[in-house]
Write an enzyme that holds these catalytic residues in place. Structure first.
Site, PDB file in Angstrom:
ATOM      1  N   TYR A  33       0.824  -1.202   0.000  1.00 19.60           N
ATOM      2  CA  TYR A  33       0.000   0.000   0.000  1.00 19.60           C
ATOM      3  C   TYR A  33       0.858   1.252   0.000  1.00 19.60           C
ATOM      4  CZ  TYR A  33       0.910   0.977   4.987  1.00 19.60           C
ATOM      5  OH  TYR A  33       1.506   1.295   6.179  1.00 19.60           O
ATOM      6  N   ARG A  52       8.142   4.135  -4.748  1.00 21.85           N
ATOM      7  CA  ARG A  52       8.158   3.217  -3.603  1.00 21.85           C
ATOM      8  C   ARG A  52       7.128   2.104  -3.778  1.00 21.85           C
ATOM      9  NH1 ARG A  52       7.287   5.646   2.346  1.00 21.85           N
ATOM     10  NH2 ARG A  52       5.157   5.834   1.562  1.00 21.85           N
ATOM     11  N   LYS A 147       6.382  -1.804   1.925  1.00 20.39           N
ATOM     12  CA  LYS A 147       5.192  -1.187   2.538  1.00 20.39           C
ATOM     13  C   LYS A 147       4.037  -2.175   2.410  1.00 20.39           C
ATOM     14  CE  LYS A 147       3.204   3.399   3.247  1.00 20.39           C
ATOM     15  NZ  LYS A 147       3.391   3.422   4.695  1.00 20.39           N
ATOM     16  N   GLU A 179      12.864   2.419  13.730  1.00 19.74           N
ATOM     17  CA  GLU A 179      11.895   3.474  13.415  1.00 19.74           C
ATOM     18  C   GLU A 179      10.828   3.427  14.494  1.00 19.74           C
ATOM     19  OE1 GLU A 179       9.899   2.658   9.663  1.00 19.74           O
ATOM     20  OE2 GLU A 179       9.867   0.514  10.052  1.00 19.74           O
ATOM     21  N   LEU A 203      11.046   1.421   7.006  1.00 18.75           N
ATOM     22  CA  LEU A 203      10.336   1.869   5.807  1.00 18.75           C
ATOM     23  C   LEU A 203      11.033   3.119   5.271  1.00 18.75           C
ATOM     24  CD1 LEU A 203       7.622   1.234   4.227  1.00 18.75           C
ATOM     25  CD2 LEU A 203       6.987   3.458   5.109  1.00 18.75           C
TER      26      LEU A 203
HETATM   27  N1  PDD Z   1       2.877   5.134   7.648  1.00 18.29           N
HETATM   28  N2  PDD Z   1       7.607   3.843   9.012  1.00 18.29           N
HETATM   29  C1  PDD Z   1       6.459   3.163   9.087  1.00 18.29           C
HETATM   30  C2  PDD Z   1       6.456   1.807   9.723  1.00 18.29           C
HETATM   31  C3  PDD Z   1       5.273   3.724   8.558  1.00 18.29           C
HETATM   32  O1  PDD Z   1       4.125   3.046   8.608  1.00 18.29           O
HETATM   33  C4  PDD Z   1       5.317   5.028   7.984  1.00 18.29           C
HETATM   34  C5  PDD Z   1       4.113   5.691   7.390  1.00 18.29           C
HETATM   35  C6  PDD Z   1       6.557   5.706   7.946  1.00 18.29           C
HETATM   36  C7  PDD Z   1       6.702   7.080   7.315  1.00 18.29           C
HETATM   37  O2  PDD Z   1       6.603   7.040   5.907  1.00 18.29           O
HETATM   38  P1  PDD Z   1       6.072   8.283   5.076  1.00 18.29           P
HETATM   39  O3  PDD Z   1       6.895   9.450   5.476  1.00 18.29           O
HETATM   40  O4  PDD Z   1       6.278   7.898   3.654  1.00 18.29           O
HETATM   41  O5  PDD Z   1       4.619   8.471   5.445  1.00 18.29           O
HETATM   42  C8  PDD Z   1       7.679   5.072   8.463  1.00 18.29           C
HETATM   43  C9  PDD Z   1       1.694   5.593   6.975  1.00 18.29           C
HETATM   44  C10 PDD Z   1       1.428   7.037   7.084  1.00 18.29           C
HETATM   45  C11 PDD Z   1       0.531   4.704   7.376  1.00 18.29           C
HETATM   46  O6  PDD Z   1       0.742   3.503   7.405  1.00 18.29           O
HETATM   47  O7  PDD Z   1      -0.574   5.206   7.607  1.00 18.29           O
END
Ligand code: PDD
Length: 286
Positions: A33, A52, A147, A179, A203
């Site tokens: 996703y 990505r 993801k 993270e 991620l």
């Molecule tokens: N999540 N790490 C994890 C495990 C995440 O689920 C996310 C984002 C990030 C940050 O990625 P980005 O900057 O591309 O949003 C890091 C999204 C927002 C979600 O699952 O809702």
């Protein structure tokens, strides 16, 4: 008016969108996703999100059902079909519908789903106060760069912080920062901004990249390297970043104040620069 979603070639009210129970997303969590923030109807860093997505699809061996041009058109259309202010576009691709068998089915079409939700970024009071976080061992699998919709580990870890009245769970694996359950993490020590490199344990956040770009352009001292748990616990500042949280200061960790317990000077600068970046790149284009 009901939300308009996209499912397998059609836009429809969310109440009419149904996926068969044998969808491998439902049975196995077999899908990937993206979450794309949309400011003033402009998707933020769309080509990076699509890159990505392609990376995640390649890693799980699902053929991308759409070209980048098609994704761009679909994302544009779902934005237009959903009213309101800033949006958060969720898109998901699963391996499709097949009789339950762990092995990949042959000749099955991936399921493509997209929805739009209001983009809820942290309220100004939260930006001012910062948030509490807790820590936990990172027991997720070793492919956190994908993801994947298989988010049970992340959900269990996130719930620990909910139970503790905290905003996020910051994770350590083998004594190193990875993270947080749904965000990337930055640390400031002695004026230096530290964050772990992009590898299979984190991620590759789009917001992480933007923050690093801004930091380097503004001549922050930056080190992208393994960060020890002890460095995090003794940090002057901790930030979490994500598409929905943007950049948010962590002011207590496991109940202890981070620095002086208030958002630090580098956070304040970065937060302002991030808002300016959005203004310059998104709002003006509108
Ligand atoms: N999540 N790490 C994890 C495990 C995440 O689920 C996310 C984002 C990030 C940050 O990625 P980005 O900057 O591309 O949003 C890091 C999204 C927002 C979600 O699952 O809702």
């Amino acid at each position: 008016m009901s939300d308009i979603v996209y499912l397998n070639g059609k836009f429809m009210p969310i109440e009419e969108a149904h996926v068969p129970v044998l969808d491998r997303g439902f049975i196995f969590g077999d899908g990937v996703y993206e979450v794309i923030p949309v400011y003033s109807k402009h998707p933020f860093r769309l080509s990076e999100h699509l890159r990505r997505l392609q990376y995640s699809l390649d890693k799980v061996r699902i053929t991308n059902p759409c070209s980048d041009a098609e994704w761009t058109r679909l994302v544009g259309e779902i934005i237009q079909r959903n009213q309101g202010g800033d949006q958060s576009i969720y898109l998901q691709v699963t391996r499709g519908v097949a009789k339950r068998d762990h092995a990949f089915p042959k000749g099955v079409r991936p399921t493509v789903f997209m929805m739009s939700n209001p983009l809820v970024t942290p309220a100004p009071a939260l930006v001012e106060s910062g948030v509490a976080c807790i820590t936990a061992p990172d027991y997720r699998w070793l492919n956190c760069d994908i993801k994947s919709v298989s988010l049970l580990g992340n959900c269990l870890l996130r719930q620990l912080s909910v139970d503790a009245g905290a905003a996020e769970t910051i994770l350590f694996r083998d004594g190193k920062l990875t993270e947080a359950s749904a965000s990337n993490v930055f640390v400031v020590r002695d004026g230096v901004l530290l964050t772990p490199p992009k590898d299979n344990l984190v991620l590759p956040g789009i917001t992480y990249d933007v923050v690093l770009e801004i930091a380097r352009a503004r001549e922050f001292q930056v080190e992208v390297r393994a960060v020890d748990e002890t460095e995090v616990r003794a940090a002057d500042e901790i930030w979490v970043t994500s598409s929905t949280k943007e950049v948010l200061a962590v002011t207590t960790l496991d109940g202890k104040p981070v620095g002086d317990g208030r958002p630090g000077p580098l956070f304040r600068r970065m937060h302002a620069l991030y808002q300016q970046f959005k203004q310059d790149h998104m709002r003006k284009a509108a």
